[in-house]
Structures are given as structure tokens and as C-alpha cells.
Enzyme design. Sequence first.
Site, PDB file in Angstrom:
ATOM      1  N   LYS A  56      -0.786   1.096  -1.487  1.00  0.00           N
ATOM      2  CA  LYS A  56       0.200   1.123  -2.555  1.00  0.00           C
ATOM      3  C   LYS A  56       1.079  -0.117  -2.527  1.00  0.00           C
ATOM      4  CE  LYS A  56       0.763   6.087  -1.736  1.00  0.00           C
ATOM      5  NZ  LYS A  56       1.710   7.091  -1.189  1.00  0.00           N
ATOM      6  N   GLY A  57       1.090  -0.792  -1.397  1.00  0.00           N
ATOM      7  CA  GLY A  57       2.086  -1.831  -1.149  1.00  0.00           C
ATOM      8  C   GLY A  57       2.115  -2.985  -2.134  1.00  0.00           C
ATOM      9  N   GLU A 112      -2.589  -8.479  -1.869  1.00  0.00           N
ATOM     10  CA  GLU A 112      -2.019  -7.707  -0.749  1.00  0.00           C
ATOM     11  C   GLU A 112      -0.510  -7.884  -0.725  1.00  0.00           C
ATOM     12  OE1 GLU A 112      -2.506  -5.639   1.617  1.00  0.00           O
ATOM     13  OE2 GLU A 112      -4.291  -6.014   2.798  1.00  0.00           O
ATOM     14  N   ASP A 113       0.193  -6.888  -0.205  1.00  0.00           N
ATOM     15  CA  ASP A 113       1.635  -7.041  -0.005  1.00  0.00           C
ATOM     16  C   ASP A 113       1.921  -7.955   1.180  1.00  0.00           C
ATOM     17  OD1 ASP A 113       0.650  -5.198   1.835  1.00  0.00           O
ATOM     18  OD2 ASP A 113       2.217  -3.703   1.498  1.00  0.00           O
ATOM     19  N   ASP A 116      -0.656  -8.719   8.220  1.00  0.00           N
ATOM     20  CA  ASP A 116       0.001  -8.550   9.514  1.00  0.00           C
ATOM     21  C   ASP A 116      -1.038  -8.815  10.610  1.00  0.00           C
ATOM     22  OD1 ASP A 116       2.046  -7.716  11.298  1.00  0.00           O
ATOM     23  OD2 ASP A 116       1.477  -5.635  11.136  1.00  0.00           O
ATOM     24  N   PHE A 165      10.075  -6.069  10.565  1.00  0.00           N
ATOM     25  CA  PHE A 165       9.521  -5.043   9.680  1.00  0.00           C
ATOM     26  C   PHE A 165      10.239  -5.092   8.341  1.00  0.00           C
ATOM     27  CE2 PHE A 165       8.337  -0.995   7.913  1.00  0.00           C
ATOM     28  CZ  PHE A 165       6.985  -1.003   8.189  1.00  0.00           C
ATOM     29  N   ASP A 172       6.850  -0.283   2.254  1.00  0.00           N
ATOM     30  CA  ASP A 172       7.574   0.930   2.636  1.00  0.00           C
ATOM     31  C   ASP A 172       7.754   1.035   4.137  1.00  0.00           C
ATOM     32  OD1 ASP A 172       4.759   1.468   3.243  1.00  0.00           O
ATOM     33  OD2 ASP A 172       5.405   3.527   3.585  1.00  0.00           O
ATOM     34  N   ARG A 178      10.050   1.570  -1.202  1.00  0.00           N
ATOM     35  CA  ARG A 178       9.127   0.778  -2.029  1.00  0.00           C
ATOM     36  C   ARG A 178       9.808   0.258  -3.287  1.00  0.00           C
ATOM     37  NH1 ARG A 178       3.886   1.285  -0.120  1.00  0.00           N
ATOM     38  NH2 ARG A 178       3.283   3.310   0.706  1.00  0.00           N
TER      39      ARG A 178
END
Length: 192
Positions: A56-57, A112-113, A116, A165, A172, A178
Site C-alpha cells: 500500500k505504501g 515503491e515507497d 530498505d 523509520f 505506515d 499513511r
Amino acid sequence: MDGRVARMAEDFPVAWAPGVRVLFGQDVLASRVAELGRTLSADYAGRPLTVLCVLKGASLFTADLIRAIALPLRLEFLGVASYGGGTTSSGEVRITSDTGTPLHDRDVLVVEDIVDTGLTLRFLHQALTARGCRSVRTCALLDKPSRRVEAVTVDYTGFVVEDRFLVGYGLDHDERWRNLPFVGVVEPAPTT
Ligand code: IMP
């Protein structure tokens, strides 16, 4: 509203998100998204572009990015999960909802959000290549290279970030934050 009031609104956390500090405000995000859109418009000119939003990001980033790409394109969504609900990857990536149409022979831009560890991106790249996409490139709003486990290529990056983070603008923590209109840092950092 004058500029000073607008700037103050960006500098301070919104009332319903105490402990979230603004890292990239709305203006900063908008201007970087516009730049990425111009670059992508030039790079994909004359090619049948399919933008694949990773849920969902990346949903908020994708919504803004596609409006900054001045080309005809198709929009697809793919749901993946790799985090249990905490702040570290489980290392296991799975598809939670698939695209509506086949991607065979398409030039696919994975949106992509954040990248990582790179596990999600490696999984997606392998899965999409196996589906016969003509090309697969990635556009990530955020890149956290210090956490990389897999050596993946991010073709288009919004911002390189440190190992913090981040939440907001689609990202989220445990399904919260979000809908913040900015990218922020949770302070103190969540431990789970
Ligand atoms: P990777 O597989 O470790 O590269 O992680 C990819 C996914 O983890 C991203 O698409 C996010 O959903 C999530 N993620 C990684 N870092 C963060 C963060 O700082 N905030 C929120 N989600 C994150």
C-alpha cells in the site's frame, strides 16, 4: 495564508500525529515528484509505459507521480507484504493482491515507497522478469542504502535517507500515519 504561516504548519507536527517530525514537507515532495515526472516523461517517450504501484505504501506517491508524467500510460497495482506490522522486515515477501492484466511485453516501471533491505525489490524484479515484461525499472520515493541486504538497482530515486523509520505520504507504522501529507520521522523511534 502568508508564507510564514504555511512554513510553520510544515515545521510542526500535526495535532493528531504527536511525536512525528517533518522530514520532507509537502512543497519539497511536490517539487521532487515534478522533477521525477519530467525525467520519466523524457526516458519513456514513445514507449508503452505501464506504471506498477506497489501497495500500500506507494499509493500516494504513485497518484502524484503519474500526474507528473506527460505520456499515455497504464496503471496497475500489486499488493505485497514483507513486514509483520513492526519496523523490521520478516525477510519473506509475498503477493497479497495481483495485477488485473498480464504484464507480458510491457515496459514496467515499479513504483515503491521506500527501498530498505532490497528484499521486496529483488522479489518483484524476479517475479516480473519471469512474467515476460519487456523491461523492468524501479522508481522509489525513498532509498535507505545503509540497510541493504540485496544489491538491487533503483533506477529513479526521490531522496536518499539515513537509517530512520519514516512514516507518512503512504508509509505506515503498524498501518498508522499513511495519510500524513508529509514524510516524517517518528520520535522516539518505534521499537517493534
Ligand atoms: P525492503 O524489502 O526491506 O526493501 O522493504 C520494503 C518495504 O518495507 C517498503 O516498501 C515499506 O513498505 C517497508 N519499509 C521499509 N522501511 C520503512 C520505513 O522506514 N517506514 C515504513 N515502511 C518501511
